[in-house]
Design an enzyme around this catalytic site. Structure first.
Site, PDB file in Angstrom:
ATOM      1  N   LYS A 112     -21.684  32.423 -14.533  1.00  0.00           N
ATOM      2  CA  LYS A 112     -23.067  32.867 -14.350  1.00  0.00           C
ATOM      3  C   LYS A 112     -23.735  32.163 -13.172  1.00  0.00           C
ATOM      4  CE  LYS A 112     -23.322  35.299 -18.340  1.00  0.00           C
ATOM      5  NZ  LYS A 112     -22.065  35.075 -19.046  1.00  0.00           N
TER       6      LYS A 112
HETATM    7  C1  LIG Z   1     -21.297  35.916 -19.892  1.00  0.00           C
HETATM    8  C2  LIG Z   1     -19.900  35.514 -20.129  1.00  0.00           C
HETATM    9  C3  LIG Z   1     -18.872  36.458 -20.288  1.00  0.00           C
HETATM   10  C4  LIG Z   1     -19.148  37.952 -20.320  1.00  0.00           C
HETATM   11  O1  LIG Z   1     -19.602  38.434 -19.085  1.00  0.00           O
HETATM   12  P1  LIG Z   1     -20.362  39.849 -19.018  1.00  0.00           P
HETATM   13  O2  LIG Z   1     -20.800  39.983 -17.610  1.00  0.00           O
HETATM   14  O3  LIG Z   1     -21.502  39.736 -19.973  1.00  0.00           O
HETATM   15  O4  LIG Z   1     -19.397  40.885 -19.439  1.00  0.00           O
HETATM   16  C5  LIG Z   1     -17.573  36.001 -20.408  1.00  0.00           C
HETATM   17  N1  LIG Z   1     -17.285  34.688 -20.426  1.00  0.00           N
HETATM   18  C6  LIG Z   1     -18.241  33.752 -20.292  1.00  0.00           C
HETATM   19  C7  LIG Z   1     -17.857  32.316 -20.321  1.00  0.00           C
HETATM   20  C8  LIG Z   1     -19.578  34.120 -20.139  1.00  0.00           C
HETATM   21  O5  LIG Z   1     -20.516  33.192 -19.999  1.00  0.00           O
END
Ligand SMILES: *Cc1c(COP(=O)(O)O)cnc(C)c1O
Length: 462
Positions: A112
């Site tokens: 993120k």
């Molecule tokens: C947010 C997240 C996901 C999923 O990603 P999306 O974009 O919501 O599909 C997978 N793994 C981790 C560690 C995350 O923080």
């Protein structure tokens, strides 16, 4: 470049407006009206470039006149300066033909940060220009919240309120949200699931009086700028492994469909991605939808990969809009049906989706077992989300086509699950070593839009 809503009843916006708004006023999500394309030559020239330069080139055509070349170059440089790996998104080989793309070298140890750090820089530029003040409201299944807080804490023209499901995030995730001391940071523990948090978020955004009164801005993965920032590492990784002269496949651990959707945009832009594999945990609505054609909401069951404990996968709406030939009316109808539990995807749209995506799921046991397998085979310690991807990726390997599994979080964010799988408790990196000694600040709140509104009005500092 103009951005239009998936529901077809909100005004078209430019990049800056779409970024500052997040959710469209008709409840839809913004997407570019037309996708920029890169030729094979242009992609070939990405080879050997620093990550920041690939980012600038990929992002450039999407921002139009909203930011100058210099602004964009500087924003990108500042966004990734805090990462603790010079490659930003390094590849690690797991097996012949199978690679991990490590996306956890940013400040909060999950992918993120790639989007949120860049959004933080672009927001600051836009707010400095307009003199505006905003209230950022986010819902998180764990990692978005800390990434947003890290990107916006301490800024004088921003408040950041993050709702997370009480008791359903890991302790490291909670502490990353609750320990920043800045007065403009507000961590809200909502009595409900992540889907509840996301629903309350939409309630507040759809209350236009409230939205305007507090200058509500959204940085959830529904924000187009987040998706955009995530397109970059598909390019950098694929080019490292031989694209555009060679096809590559990706497997993406998926919850809200933002990350994997970014991959589909890279593919549309000309990157030769063969298959995009959608990997889900036991909360497998996306796998059921792509394999069976029925998008039916169940109840989210807590898992050891909590960032993917999602039933209503917001960004899937964007994929549907493309699959339905950019028909906002059709998407609006599906979203109305979703209110009563789900919908069937039309044959044509399902076929279109399957040209891009395949899918698979990993149970809790399979996820645990894969953490141990990878440790035994390679010595690498992977987080549970990554293990979901690796498990599903291994079922989709193709001879001669490199597979890249996205490694979305550092294992130390989920130490209990990792320890249960391999008997080793992964250590936090040095910059976070005292996380468990820092003081926490959390407001517990009921799963109710009015209660959340009142709290925001009362706590706002700007
Ligand atoms: C947010 C997240 C996901 C999923 O990603 P999306 O974009 O919501 O599909 C997978 N793994 C981790 C560690 C995350 O923080």
């Amino acid at each position: 470049m103009r951005y239009v809503s998936t529901r077809g009843r909100a005004p078209a916006l430019d990049f800056e407006q779409a970024m500052m708004t997040g959710l469209a006023r008709d409840g839809g999500l913004y997407l570019p009206e037309a996708m920029p394309m890169f030729s094979a030559d242009e992609i070939a020239r990405f080879e050997g470039l620093p990550y920041e330069e690939v980012a600038r080139r990929v992002v450039r055509p999407f921002v139009g006149d909203s930011f100058s070349d210099t602004e964009l170059r500087e924003a990108v440089a500042r966004a990734y300066a805090g990462f603790d790996h010079v490659a930003r998104a390094p590849l690690v080989q797991l097996a012949p033909g199978h690679h991990l793309l490590e996306l956890f070298h940013g400040p909060t140890l999950a992918f993120k940060d790639f989007a949120m750090q860049l959004i933080g820089q672009l927001f600051q530029l836009a707010l400095a220009r307009s003199g505006q003040r905003v209230t950022i409201l986010g819902a998180t299944s764990g990692d978005t919240g800390s990434a947003a807080i890290e990107a916006f804490k301490g800024l004088s023209n921003v408040d950041v309120f993050i709702m997370y499901p009480h008791g359903r995030v890991s302790e490291v995730q909670r502490r990353q949200m609750s320990t920043p001391a800045d007065a403009n940071v507000h961590a809200l523990a909502v009595d409900g699931t992540f889907d509840d948090c996301q629903a309350r978020l939409k309630d507040l955004f759809n209350d236009h009086d409230f939205r305007d009164a507090v200058g509500l801005a959204g940085v959830n993965s529904i924000n187009w700028a987040r998706v955009l920032a995530q397109i970059v590492y598909y390019f950098s990784a694929a080019v490292s492994l031989g694209a555009p002269h060679r096809e590559v496949d990706f497997t993406v651990p998926t919850g809200n469909f933002g990350d994997v959707f970014a991959g589909s945009i890279a593919r549309t832009m000309g990157l030769p991605i063969g298959k995009l594999v959608v990997a889900t945990n036991q909360n497998d609505i996306l796998h059921r939808a792509l394999s069976g054609g029925e998008y039916r909401v169940g109840t989210a069951r807590p898992s050891i990969s909590p960032s993917m404990d999602i039933q209503v996968s917001s960004n899937f709406e964007r994929a549907l809009w493309l699959a339905y030939g950019q028909d906002g009316k059709a998407v609006s109808r599906l979203m109305e049906e979703l209110q009563s539990g789900g919908f069937a995807i039309s044959q044509g749209a399902l076929q279109a989706l399957r040209e891009t995506y395949v899918s698979g799921r990993a149970s809790e046991e399979e996820t645990m077992a894969m953490i141990a397998t990878i440790r035994a085979e390679t010595g690498e310690v992977i987080c549970p989300h990554t293990a979901v991807a690796v498990k599903v990726a291994r079922e989709h390997l193709r001879p001669g086509v490199p597979m890249i599994s996205l490694s979305t979080a550092h294992p130390a964010k989920f130490p209990d699950a990792v320890e249960a799988a391999i008997g080793i408790r992964p250590a936090l990196p040095p910059h976070m070593a005292d996380l468990f000694e820092r003081e926490e600040r959390i407001t517990r709140i009921e799963n109710d839009a009015d209660a959340i509104k009142s709290l925001i009005l009362e706590r706002r500092t700007v």
